[in-house]
Design a protein around this motif. Structure first.
Motif, short mmCIF file in Angstrom:
data_model
loop_
_atom_site.label_atom_id
_atom_site.label_comp_id
_atom_site.label_asym_id
_atom_site.label_seq_id
_atom_site.Cartn_x
_atom_site.Cartn_y
_atom_site.Cartn_z
N SER A 1 0.82 -1.20 0.00
CA SER A 1 0.00 0.00 0.00
C SER A 1 0.86 1.26 0.00
N LEU A 2 1.89 1.28 0.84
CA LEU A 2 2.76 2.45 0.90
C LEU A 2 3.60 2.59 -0.37
N THR A 3 3.97 1.47 -0.97
CA THR A 3 4.70 1.54 -2.24
C THR A 3 3.84 2.17 -3.32
N ARG A 4 2.55 1.85 -3.34
CA ARG A 4 1.65 2.47 -4.32
C ARG A 4 1.59 3.99 -4.10
N GLU A 5 1.54 4.42 -2.83
CA GLU A 5 1.55 5.86 -2.55
C GLU A 5 2.86 6.49 -3.00
N PHE A 6 3.95 5.78 -2.75
CA PHE A 6 5.29 6.24 -3.12
C PHE A 6 5.35 6.49 -4.63
N ILE A 7 4.84 5.54 -5.41
CA ILE A 7 4.85 5.66 -6.87
C ILE A 7 3.90 6.75 -7.33
N ALA A 8 2.69 6.76 -6.77
CA ALA A 8 1.68 7.72 -7.22
C ALA A 8 2.11 9.16 -7.00
N ARG B 1 5.63 1.19 -15.38
CA ARG B 1 5.95 -0.22 -15.14
C ARG B 1 7.42 -0.41 -14.80
N GLU B 2 8.29 0.50 -15.27
CA GLU B 2 9.71 0.42 -14.92
C GLU B 2 9.92 0.81 -13.46
N ILE B 3 9.21 1.84 -12.99
CA ILE B 3 9.31 2.22 -11.58
C ILE B 3 8.79 1.09 -10.69
N ILE B 4 7.68 0.48 -11.09
CA ILE B 4 7.15 -0.66 -10.32
C ILE B 4 8.17 -1.78 -10.26
N SER C 1 10.01 -3.40 -6.75
CA SER C 1 9.49 -4.73 -6.40
C SER C 1 10.58 -5.55 -5.72
N PRO C 2 10.20 -6.44 -4.79
CA PRO C 2 11.19 -7.20 -4.02
C PRO C 2 12.14 -8.04 -4.86
N ASP C 3 11.72 -8.45 -6.07
CA ASP C 3 12.58 -9.31 -6.88
C ASP C 3 13.56 -8.53 -7.75
N PHE C 4 13.57 -7.19 -7.65
CA PHE C 4 14.54 -6.40 -8.41
C PHE C 4 15.95 -6.78 -7.96
N TYR C 5 16.89 -6.79 -8.91
CA TYR C 5 18.21 -7.36 -8.65
C TYR C 5 18.92 -6.71 -7.46
#
Length: 376
Positions: free
Chosen positions: A11-18, A36-39, A43-47
């Protein structure tokens, strides 16, 4: 005002992006990043989050119940100071024009980096590393932005300086319009280009290559070429491919390419992008059917090009062959042959030797970018 800190809370990540989008709503010059690049990067699986020794914390500032700023504090285990201690990073910075909000965000990030990781120095803005977004635009706010250029409100640098940061390194961009100055710029390197051709060097445009097969070679060549560059860190090949895939649509393959030596080894490279700022702006950060139509409708309205990056193997530079200058000549000469005469030479370090050639022609930089640092 209040602050919330987190890592991957959805939820907070969505606010962060928005907030990164709402802050710039209605900005006519803004070239928004693809959502989609920011998402992907958050995301936790980003390198970045998978590498041992890396860590991060995100912060949101609220004023009157609404998000007023954001920042991420990061530790990249491969970016270290002169004593080999990790350097703290701050990135993904966005803030309203309120120095009080900015001070709270920067202090929260500083405190976390200092207490949790014991860093002595903090740099920013930098999102993870050299490869992703870093630096502020500090001069040239009146210029038409190009795709891939750092983009921020003019008050951000002052907010950082009020927060204890000082300029660490600076870059600039130079725009040239018209054949005459471009021809004068490359004229000193014509004989070097001809000499290397006589010695058996080949200048091969990307249109004559299977780029997907050449990606590993380009990855290795860039890694070797930029080794020793301040704050440069290698990235996995999978992330390199993801970055290339994200900008491949802008590659000017007919004038980008490799230089091969007599043994057929790639020793130098150059990358030129078509400046698609207007087309990308029309998509408003989203890849949708309507966005694609808007992109295509604006695709051919501007024929400006971005000389984005070039480099050579260190051992080739040490031999003094001048392959970098010869490759630069080949790319611009071919561009002129094709009628491309509007160029941005993008984000060059101020101490780079090529700057002297622009000064010789009395061509002044129109844009400046700065990376900041402070003691923790």
């Amino acid at each position: 005002m209040s602050l919330r800190s987190f890592r991957f809370d959805p939820s907070l990540t969505r606010e962060f992006i928005a907030f990164g989008g709402s802050l710039y709503a209605g900005g006519a010059r803004r070239v928004p990043p693809f959502r989609r690049e920011i998402i992907r990067q958050l995301s936790p699986d980003f390198y970045f989050y998978q590498r041992a020794g890396n860590d991060h914390r995100r912060f949101l500032a609220y004023r009157a119940g609404r998000v007023a700023g954001r920042i991420a504090a990061m530790v990249n285990a491969e970016i270290r100071d002169g004593d080999r201690l990790p350097v703290g990073l701050v990135g993904f910075y966005e803030c309203v024009d309120d120095d009080g909000v900015a001070a709270e965000l920067l202090e929260a990030a500083r405190e976390w980096l200092r207490t949790e990781h014991g860093v002595r120095r903090i740099r920013g803005p930098m999102n993870f590393d050299f490869w992703h977004g870093y630096r502020f635009l500090t001069k040239g706010f009146d210029r038409e932005p190009y795709y891939g250029e750092p983009d921020n409100p003019a008050y951000y640098p002052e907010q950082f300086e009020l927060g204890g940061f000082a300029p660490l390194r600076a870059w600039n961009s130079i725009e040239i319009n018209g054949r005459e100055k471009l021809e004068a710029l490359i004229a000193p390197w014509r004989k070097r280009h001809e000499l290397l051709l006589e010695r058996g060097y080949r200048f091969v445009p990307a249109t004559r290559l299977d780029l997907r097969k050449e990606w590993p070679a380009l990855h290795g060549l860039i890694d070797r070429s930029f080794d020793g560059f301040p704050d440069y860190t290698p990235i996995p090949f999978t992330e390199f491919k993801a970055l290339l895939s994200g900008v491949g649509f802008a590659l000017a393959a007919d004038v980008s390419g490799f230089v091969y030596d007599q043994a057929g080894r790639a020793v130098s490279f150059g990358v030129i992008f078509r400046d698609l700022a207007g087309a990308v702006r029309a998509m408003n950060g989203r890849i949708t059917p309507l966005g694609a139509l808007r992109f295509l409708s604006r695709l051919r309205k501007r024929r400006r090009f971005n000389f984005f990056a070039a480099g050579s193997l260190p051992e080739e530079e040490a031999r003094g062959t001048g392959v970098g200058r010869a490759g630069f000549f080949a790319m611009i000469d071919e561009s002129l042959r094709r009628g491309y005469s509007d160029f941005i030479f993008a984000q060059m370090p101020k101490d780079q030797p090529i700057q002297a050639f622009f000064r010789r022609l009395k061509i002044e930089p129109q844009r400046e970018y700065t990376l900041y640092e402070r003691e923790a």
